[in-house]
Design a protein around this motif. Structure first.
Motif, PDB file in Angstrom:
ATOM      1  N   PHE A 282      43.374 160.389   7.235  1.00  0.00           N
ATOM      2  CA  PHE A 282      43.659 159.968   6.390  1.00  0.00           C
ATOM      3  C   PHE A 282      43.839 158.742   5.415  1.00  0.00           C
ATOM      4  CE2 PHE A 282      45.961 164.026   7.168  1.00  0.00           C
ATOM      5  CZ  PHE A 282      45.303 165.141   6.482  1.00  0.00           C
ATOM      6  N   ILE A 283      44.186 157.954   6.153  1.00  0.00           N
ATOM      7  CA  ILE A 283      44.025 155.835   5.745  1.00  0.00           C
ATOM      8  C   ILE A 283      42.653 156.176   5.621  1.00  0.00           C
ATOM      9  CG2 ILE A 283      43.731 153.771   6.478  1.00  0.00           C
ATOM     10  CD1 ILE A 283      45.991 154.524   8.708  1.00  0.00           C
ATOM     11  N   PHE A 284      41.528 155.827   6.050  1.00  0.00           N
ATOM     12  CA  PHE A 284      39.941 156.135   5.974  1.00  0.00           C
ATOM     13  C   PHE A 284      39.516 156.597   5.161  1.00  0.00           C
ATOM     14  CE2 PHE A 284      39.500 154.627   9.930  1.00  0.00           C
ATOM     15  CZ  PHE A 284      39.301 153.424   9.827  1.00  0.00           C
ATOM     16  N   MET A 285      40.511 158.262   4.787  1.00  0.00           N
ATOM     17  CA  MET A 285      39.958 159.126   3.279  1.00  0.00           C
ATOM     18  C   MET A 285      40.437 158.850   2.390  1.00  0.00           C
ATOM     19  SD  MET A 285      40.673 162.650   5.173  1.00  0.00           S
ATOM     20  CE  MET A 285      40.654 163.455   2.990  1.00  0.00           C
ATOM     21  N   ALA A 286      41.364 158.275   2.144  1.00  0.00           N
ATOM     22  CA  ALA A 286      42.089 156.541   0.906  1.00  0.00           C
ATOM     23  C   ALA A 286      41.351 156.105   0.658  1.00  0.00           C
ATOM     24  CB  ALA A 286      43.795 157.202   1.407  1.00  0.00           C
ATOM     25  N   ILE A 287      41.225 155.142   2.365  1.00  0.00           N
ATOM     26  CA  ILE A 287      40.118 153.858   1.455  1.00  0.00           C
ATOM     27  C   ILE A 287      39.110 154.567   0.128  1.00  0.00           C
ATOM     28  CG2 ILE A 287      38.847 152.459   2.624  1.00  0.00           C
ATOM     29  CD1 ILE A 287      40.918 151.791   4.560  1.00  0.00           C
ATOM     30  N   GLN A 288      38.258 155.212   0.598  1.00  0.00           N
ATOM     31  CA  GLN A 288      36.770 156.052   0.453  1.00  0.00           C
ATOM     32  C   GLN A 288      37.506 156.382  -0.835  1.00  0.00           C
ATOM     33  OE1 GLN A 288      35.625 158.384   3.235  1.00  0.00           O
ATOM     34  NE2 GLN A 288      34.396 157.316   4.274  1.00  0.00           N
ATOM     35  N   GLY A 289      38.710 156.860  -0.710  1.00  0.00           N
ATOM     36  CA  GLY A 289      39.049 157.710  -2.611  1.00  0.00           C
ATOM     37  C   GLY A 289      39.017 155.953  -3.387  1.00  0.00           C
ATOM     38  N   MET A 290      39.957 155.111  -3.035  1.00  0.00           N
ATOM     39  CA  MET A 290      40.181 153.422  -3.591  1.00  0.00           C
ATOM     40  C   MET A 290      38.830 153.491  -4.537  1.00  0.00           C
ATOM     41  SD  MET A 290      42.850 151.474  -1.796  1.00  0.00           S
ATOM     42  CE  MET A 290      43.615 152.511  -1.048  1.00  0.00           C
ATOM     43  N   TYR A 291      37.480 153.432  -3.485  1.00  0.00           N
ATOM     44  CA  TYR A 291      36.037 152.883  -3.943  1.00  0.00           C
ATOM     45  C   TYR A 291      35.339 153.989  -5.157  1.00  0.00           C
ATOM     46  CZ  TYR A 291      35.560 149.769  -0.599  1.00  0.00           C
ATOM     47  OH  TYR A 291      35.712 148.025  -0.466  1.00  0.00           O
ATOM     48  N   LEU A 292      35.931 155.394  -4.626  1.00  0.00           N
ATOM     49  CA  LEU A 292      35.687 156.303  -5.749  1.00  0.00           C
ATOM     50  C   LEU A 292      36.418 156.541  -6.887  1.00  0.00           C
ATOM     51  CD1 LEU A 292      33.490 158.789  -6.660  1.00  0.00           C
ATOM     52  CD2 LEU A 292      35.113 160.343  -5.014  1.00  0.00           C
ATOM     53  N   GLY A 293      37.776 156.184  -6.465  1.00  0.00           N
ATOM     54  CA  GLY A 293      38.428 155.630  -7.336  1.00  0.00           C
ATOM     55  C   GLY A 293      37.439 154.694  -9.204  1.00  0.00           C
ATOM     56  N   ARG A 294      37.219 154.164  -8.642  1.00  0.00           N
ATOM     57  CA  ARG A 294      36.789 152.405  -9.164  1.00  0.00           C
ATOM     58  C   ARG A 294      35.183 152.936 -10.256  1.00  0.00           C
ATOM     59  NH1 ARG A 294      38.407 147.410  -7.550  1.00  0.00           N
ATOM     60  NH2 ARG A 294      35.928 145.882  -8.516  1.00  0.00           N
ATOM     61  N   VAL A 295      34.376 153.691  -9.422  1.00  0.00           N
ATOM     62  CA  VAL A 295      33.649 154.192 -10.028  1.00  0.00           C
ATOM     63  C   VAL A 295      33.786 155.168 -10.787  1.00  0.00           C
ATOM     64  CG1 VAL A 295      31.359 155.911  -9.605  1.00  0.00           C
ATOM     65  CG2 VAL A 295      31.937 154.061  -8.000  1.00  0.00           C
ATOM     66  N   TYR A 296      34.895 156.240 -11.074  1.00  0.00           N
ATOM     67  CA  TYR A 296      35.581 157.083 -11.451  1.00  0.00           C
ATOM     68  C   TYR A 296      36.423 156.468 -13.404  1.00  0.00           C
ATOM     69  CZ  TYR A 296      38.536 160.282 -13.965  1.00  0.00           C
ATOM     70  OH  TYR A 296      38.880 160.708 -15.007  1.00  0.00           O
ATOM     71  N   ASP A 297      36.556 154.785 -13.008  1.00  0.00           N
ATOM     72  CA  ASP A 297      37.049 154.692 -13.609  1.00  0.00           C
ATOM     73  C   ASP A 297      36.055 153.256 -14.671  1.00  0.00           C
ATOM     74  OD1 ASP A 297      39.422 154.406 -13.990  1.00  0.00           O
ATOM     75  OD2 ASP A 297      40.026 152.989 -12.565  1.00  0.00           O
ATOM     76  N   GLU A 298      34.433 153.658 -14.518  1.00  0.00           N
ATOM     77  CA  GLU A 298      33.607 152.147 -14.976  1.00  0.00           C
ATOM     78  C   GLU A 298      33.238 153.447 -15.557  1.00  0.00           C
ATOM     79  OE1 GLU A 298      34.220 149.188 -14.853  1.00  0.00           O
ATOM     80  OE2 GLU A 298      35.239 148.996 -12.847  1.00  0.00           O
ATOM     81  N   VAL A 299      32.958 154.385 -14.924  1.00  0.00           N
ATOM     82  CA  VAL A 299      32.226 155.419 -15.908  1.00  0.00           C
ATOM     83  C   VAL A 299      32.586 155.888 -16.804  1.00  0.00           C
ATOM     84  CG1 VAL A 299      30.466 155.917 -14.021  1.00  0.00           C
ATOM     85  CG2 VAL A 299      32.292 157.533 -14.369  1.00  0.00           C
ATOM     86  N   LYS A 300      33.736 155.997 -17.238  1.00  0.00           N
ATOM     87  CA  LYS A 300      34.418 157.011 -18.482  1.00  0.00           C
ATOM     88  C   LYS A 300      34.710 155.735 -19.876  1.00  0.00           C
ATOM     89  CE  LYS A 300      38.512 156.614 -16.703  1.00  0.00           C
ATOM     90  NZ  LYS A 300      39.540 157.662 -16.692  1.00  0.00           N
ATOM     91  N   ARG A 301      34.119 154.257 -19.513  1.00  0.00           N
ATOM     92  CA  ARG A 301      33.177 153.877 -20.657  1.00  0.00           C
ATOM     93  C   ARG A 301      34.688 152.911 -21.888  1.00  0.00           C
ATOM     94  NH1 ARG A 301      31.022 149.944 -18.344  1.00  0.00           N
ATOM     95  NH2 ARG A 301      29.913 149.391 -20.359  1.00  0.00           N
ATOM     96  N   ARG A 302      35.583 153.349 -21.340  1.00  0.00           N
ATOM     97  CA  ARG A 302      37.193 152.488 -22.552  1.00  0.00           C
ATOM     98  C   ARG A 302      37.218 151.478 -21.937  1.00  0.00           C
ATOM     99  NH1 ARG A 302      41.918 157.398 -20.306  1.00  0.00           N
ATOM    100  NH2 ARG A 302      40.156 159.471 -20.273  1.00  0.00           N
ATOM    101  N   PRO A 303      37.698 150.897 -23.691  1.00  0.00           N
ATOM    102  CA  PRO A 303      37.426 149.624 -23.683  1.00  0.00           C
ATOM    103  C   PRO A 303      38.558 148.810 -22.639  1.00  0.00           C
ATOM    104  CG  PRO A 303      38.988 150.541 -25.141  1.00  0.00           C
ATOM    105  CD  PRO A 303      37.554 151.869 -25.128  1.00  0.00           C
ATOM    106  N   LEU A 304      38.247 147.599 -22.954  1.00  0.00           N
ATOM    107  CA  LEU A 304      39.207 147.464 -21.581  1.00  0.00           C
ATOM    108  C   LEU A 304      40.864 147.134 -21.702  1.00  0.00           C
ATOM    109  CD1 LEU A 304      37.224 144.287 -19.657  1.00  0.00           C
ATOM    110  CD2 LEU A 304      37.897 146.703 -19.155  1.00  0.00           C
ATOM    111  N   TYR A 305      41.206 146.534 -23.205  1.00  0.00           N
ATOM    112  CA  TYR A 305      42.110 146.166 -23.503  1.00  0.00           C
ATOM    113  C   TYR A 305      42.424 147.037 -25.209  1.00  0.00           C
ATOM    114  CZ  TYR A 305      39.827 142.579 -25.063  1.00  0.00           C
ATOM    115  OH  TYR A 305      39.742 141.619 -24.974  1.00  0.00           O
ATOM    116  N   ILE A 306      43.316 147.213 -25.919  1.00  0.00           N
ATOM    117  CA  ILE A 306      43.530 147.750 -26.765  1.00  0.00           C
ATOM    118  C   ILE A 306      45.046 146.449 -27.866  1.00  0.00           C
ATOM    119  CG2 ILE A 306      44.353 148.970 -28.586  1.00  0.00           C
ATOM    120  CD1 ILE A 306      43.691 151.425 -26.305  1.00  0.00           C
TER     121      ILE A 306
END
Length: 313
Positions: A282-306
């Motif tokens: 589960f720890i290693f699954m969570a680590i992989q999930g963190m990397y996947l989460g970074r990809v998810y955040d980047e592909v949304k292409r939202r502004p960095l701040y408002i």
């Protein structure tokens, strides 16, 4: 006569009304002592106390003070990025408002920049007013990050630093959401010089960097600048497979050698080992999930701040 180069001081603030006026007085004195024209850019990271009231007063009384206020809390690293986006200086200086990083050494940073350094970063020779837990975890984290990163991130450093304009421009080309500025600085590889100083006790108020925020920044640093966590399961998998084969042999021998009333202890050992292996999985699954989460955040292409409010900009 040659016009002197402009300096930009970038200060993120978050619930800091208690220290703002004292901080401004020392920051302004330090900038004046450089002999250069300057601007002081405050970025309010979604504070809901009296922080903006003080910042409006400072902006009204001092034309060199510029203020940007976020619509909500976006985080320290994005507040610094916002200040860099707005800065017009030939050199940008990043410092926290709490006066733990002494503004009085800013002139030394400027002198080293004028002598040719493209990055001048503050290196903490000593940390005053911090708990043993904070000092220990910081020391362990910086060394862990250095060992895992493909790029040499200096030990015992924060975001207190001076950046040449060309370095800042490269920073601003990198628009990833999960930002770790000191790692990005190391990745670029420009000429960097350390400037040692004693980190002071906070001038007023309490730190806003909770354990949760520190852990998030730590994970951003590791996942943003190292892929080693993704390869760890291979080594663990090989080692655990070997142990599993040896355990099967052990259990087979015990089955033959021990009477039935003693086998329950062997079963208990086996179940405990299985639960441990599941936990590691589960720890290693969570680590992989963190990397996947970074990809998810980047592909949304939202502004960095408002930015909800601007003063003197």
């Amino acid at each position: 006569m040659e016009q002197k180069q402009l300096l930009s001081l970038i200060i993120p603030v978050y619930y800091e009304e208690e220290v703002l006026e004292e901080s401004y007085a020392r920051m302004d004195a330090a900038m004046q002592s450089t002999g250069h024209p300057y601007e002081i850019i405050y970025v309010n990271d979604g504070s809901r106390d009296g922080t903006m009231k003080v910042l409006r007063k400072l902006a009204k009384e001092h034309e060199e003070v510029k203020v940007l206020s976020f619509s909500r809390n976006f985080g320290h690293q994005l507040a610094v990025t916002c200040g860099m986006d707005a800065a017009k200086g030939d050199a940008l200086i990043i410092i926290d408002v709490d006066l733990q990083d002494p503004p009085e050494i800013i002139p030394q940073m400027v002198e080293r920049w004028k002598a040719g350094a493209e990055i001048v970063y503050g290196k903490r020779a000593k940390r005053e007013g911090e708990t043993i837990f904070k000092k220990l975890t910081a020391a362990v984290y910086y060394r862990l990050l250095r060992s895992m990163s493909a790029y040499p991130i200096p030990l015992d450093t924060g975001d207190f630093r001076l950046l040449d304009r060309k370095v800042a421009d490269v920073f601003l080309e990198m628009r990833e959401n999960a930002r770790f500025l000191r790692g990005m600085s190391a990745w670029m590889g420009f000429e960097a010089e350390p400037l040692e100083y004693v980190r002071q006790e906070r001038a007023a108020g309490k730190t806003k960097y909770t354990l949760k925020k520190m852990l998030k920044l730590a994970m951003d640093g590791i996942t943003g600048f190292s892929s080693k966590p993704l390869t760890l399961p291979l080594g663990w998998g090989v080692a655990l497979s070997v142990l599993a084969v040896l355990a099967l042999i052990f259990f087979a021998v015990m089955w033959i050698q021990l009477p039935n009333d003693k086998l329950i202890w062997i079963y208990s050992l086996g179940i405990s080992g299985f639960v441990l292996l599941q936990g590691i999985t589960f720890i290693f699954m969570a680590i992989q999930g963190m990397y996947l989460g970074r990809v998810y955040d980047e592909v949304k292409r939202r502004p960095l701040y408002i930015v909800a409010e601007k003063l003197n900009i």
